[in-house]
Design an enzyme around this catalytic site. Structure first.
Site, PDB file in Angstrom:
ATOM      1  N   ASP A 169       0.741  -1.274   0.000  1.00 53.14           N
ATOM      2  CA  ASP A 169       0.000   0.000   0.000  1.00 53.14           C
ATOM      3  C   ASP A 169       0.770   1.324   0.000  1.00 53.14           C
ATOM      4  O   ASP A 169       0.935   1.950  -1.014  1.00 53.14           O
ATOM      5  CB  ASP A 169      -0.961   0.016   1.194  1.00 53.14           C
ATOM      6  N   GLU A 411      -0.794  -8.029  12.621  1.00 51.51           N
ATOM      7  CA  GLU A 411      -0.576  -7.792  11.195  1.00 51.51           C
ATOM      8  C   GLU A 411       0.889  -7.429  10.933  1.00 51.51           C
ATOM      9  O   GLU A 411       1.502  -7.888   9.981  1.00 51.51           O
ATOM     10  CB  GLU A 411      -1.507  -6.657  10.747  1.00 51.51           C
TER      11      GLU A 411
HETATM   12  C1  9WN Z   1      -5.884  -3.108   0.428  1.00 57.25           C
HETATM   13  C2  9WN Z   1      -5.325  -7.751   3.367  1.00 57.25           C
HETATM   14  C3  9WN Z   1      -4.524  -6.680   2.669  1.00 57.25           C
HETATM   15  C4  9WN Z   1      -3.123  -7.149   2.279  1.00 57.25           C
HETATM   16  C5  9WN Z   1      -2.222  -5.999   1.847  1.00 57.25           C
HETATM   17  C6  9WN Z   1      -2.254  -4.915   2.903  1.00 57.25           C
HETATM   18  C7  9WN Z   1      -3.692  -4.454   3.141  1.00 57.25           C
HETATM   19  C8  9WN Z   1      -5.585  -3.495   1.872  1.00 57.25           C
HETATM   20  C9  9WN Z   1      -5.919  -2.343   2.808  1.00 57.25           C
HETATM   21  O1  9WN Z   1      -4.470  -5.550   3.566  1.00 57.25           O
HETATM   22  O2  9WN Z   1      -4.196  -3.881   1.953  1.00 57.25           O
HETATM   23  O3  9WN Z   1      -5.707  -4.188  -0.415  1.00 57.25           O
HETATM   24  O4  9WN Z   1      -7.095  -2.222   3.135  1.00 57.25           O
HETATM   25  O5  9WN Z   1      -5.050  -1.571   3.142  1.00 57.25           O
HETATM   26  O6  9WN Z   1      -1.445  -3.856   2.533  1.00 57.25           O
HETATM   27  O7  9WN Z   1      -0.914  -6.472   1.651  1.00 57.25           O
HETATM   28  O8  9WN Z   1      -3.206  -8.074   1.251  1.00 57.25           O
HETATM   29  O9  9WN Z   1      -4.620  -8.255   4.464  1.00 57.25           O
END
Ligand code: 9WN
Length: 449
Positions: A169, A411
């Protein structure tokens, strides 16, 4: 200190808690849908518990595959509670979107082939071939889509159109680009007057995780603005590129692609499936083109602007991903390893930080701008082993396991203090913990860990 058996059972409990039958959500509240690379890492944990469940994780991801071959980065949970999330993406604006499920309109790092092979390793030869045959058509379509649609000039490197496609992100190189060249005038105006703070009230993520641990309000606005522009173009790559929105040949994505291609060819070989000659050529080219991302002056790899070919010289965790690709020279790998050994760069108390400590972007608690993540550690440890750095890999795995000994499967973690951050009971942290502990036990049945 808890022993490894209790960590294993706690990790298992996290996976069961997030299990929705067909797929595992990353975490309660913040992430209630299915994500592409999450499910691939999560399947690595399930494969030690129940191989059939692990297969379902991957197959349910493929429910979301588009008719043009794209595997989307999210497959939405159905039900009225999530109407708002589905409406943000409106996958139905594209003629290629599937009819039975709603999805996002972009992809994520292609970890699919790796997960398929890792699951295959847990099967006998007959079952493995059956598994490979079952998923091969979808995998082939995905790799053909990556090559045709995301490498329109046939350069060997694929382009990404949103930071979410990298899985990282708010990672510094993308955010640097965004702030310098691509911030829309109205977001700049809000930023100038300080009124962007008001938008914080509409953010869903900061209801679950403290603001300082997520991306800033300006970044949030920019991420959603970019997403909306893609939707307006119905996720049609030609229309998107015509308007020169974000287009970056991302280092993490392409390093993972190099490896995904190797795994894909291994799968094809094992079931004697034909790979179109055009795709075979592209695979070769991708391997060679990764070297175009090397900068001899700073002696490291970077992402690159798709249009101008300018290297985006802001280091991040991506810097180390060519180790996982496995195709770079031993000399270049050694230079990368040096930066992991250096406590002022990628080697603090709890490595590997998502941005190097000597970067102006480094913030130990802010999401992908400093904290340590388990999935990138899994990739780096794997890469280290491929280059013969077994002790380094062991140390990295041990250091990561140290972070979950408190029983907290978060996380991400503060790389300086080890403090757990972000969402709690996070699936891939639990799955990777299980994978490391189980794989180690299988290789060393008498070991203590
Ligand atoms: C957008 C789900 C995902 C991961 C990504 C992480 C985060 C999402 C967010 O969460 O991204 O896709 O809402 O920020 O950066 O690596 O797959 O865990």
């Amino acid at each position: 200190m808890r022993d490894s058996d209790s960590i294993l059972s706690q990790a298992e409990a996290v996976l069961h808690g997030n299990d929705r039958g067909l797929y595992t959500i990353p975490a309660h509240g913040l992430y209630p849908h299915q994500w592409l690379w999450d499910s691939c890492f999560i399947a690595l944990g399930w494969r030690h518990l129940a191989i059939e469940r692990a297969k379902i994780e991957i197959l349910s991801l493929l429910r979301g595959q588009w008719k043009n071959g794209m595997v989307p980065h999210m497959v939405f949970t159905s039900g009225s509670a999530y109407k708002r999330d589905r409406n943000i993406w409106r996958s139905w604006v594209s003629p290629f979107a599937p009819e039975d499920v709603t999805t996002s309109g972009i992809t994520q790092p292609p970890m699919l082939a790796e997960a398929i092979v890792q699951l295959g390793e847990k099967m006998d030869l007959l079952d493995r071939r059956g598994w490979y045959r079952q998923v091969f058509p979808a995998l082939l379509a995905f790799h053909e889509w990556l090559s045709a649609e995301r490498d329109p000039h046939g350069e060997g490197l694929t382009l990404q159109i949103h930071p979410w496609e990298t899985g990282l992100d708010n990672t510094p190189p993308w955010m640097a680009e965004l702030h310098e060249h691509l911030l829309p005038w109205w977001i700049r105006a809000l930023q100038k007057t300080g009124t962007e703070k008001l938008t914080g009230m509409f953010r869903r993520d900061t209801r679950f995780v403290p603001k300082a641990q997520r991306f800033s309000n300006v970044d949030a606005l920019a991420l959603y603005d970019t997403q909306r522009r893609l939707r307006r173009k119905a996720y049609d790559i030609n229309r998107i590129l015509d308007h020169s929105l974000f287009a970056i040949e991302d280092l993490t994505f392409n390093s993972i692609l190099v490896r995904a291609n190797e795994n894909f060819l291994q799968i094809a070989k094992s079931i004697r499936a034909d790979v179109p000659p055009e795709l075979l050529k592209r695979v070769e080219l991708t391997r060679a083109s990764l070297e175009d991302l090397w900068d001899p002056f700073t002696e490291q790899y970077y992402s690159r602007d798709f249009t101008t070919h300018r290297l985006l010289k802001t280091p991040s965790i991506a810097t180390l991903m060519p180790l996982y690709a496995g195709t770079i020279s031993k000399e270049r790998a050694a230079l990368l390893v040096k930066s992991i050994e250096n406590e002022h760069i990628f080697g603090p108390a709890y490595p590997v930080p998502s941005a190097p400590l000597n970067s102006a972007w480094f913030d130990p608690i802010r999401y992908w701008q400093g904290p340590t993540w388990f999935n990138t550690n899994w990739l780096i440890a794997d890469g280290l082993r491929r280059y013969g750095y077994h002790d380094h890999a062991e140390a990295l795995v041990e250091g990561s396991l140290e972070l979950v000994r408190s029983g907290k499967f978060n996380e991400y973690y503060n790389p300086l203090s080890g403090e757990p951050l972000g969402a709690q009971n996070f699936s891939w942290t639990a799955a990777i913990t299980r994978d490391w502990l189980r794989s180690h036990k299988e290789k060393h049945p008498d070991a203590k860990r």
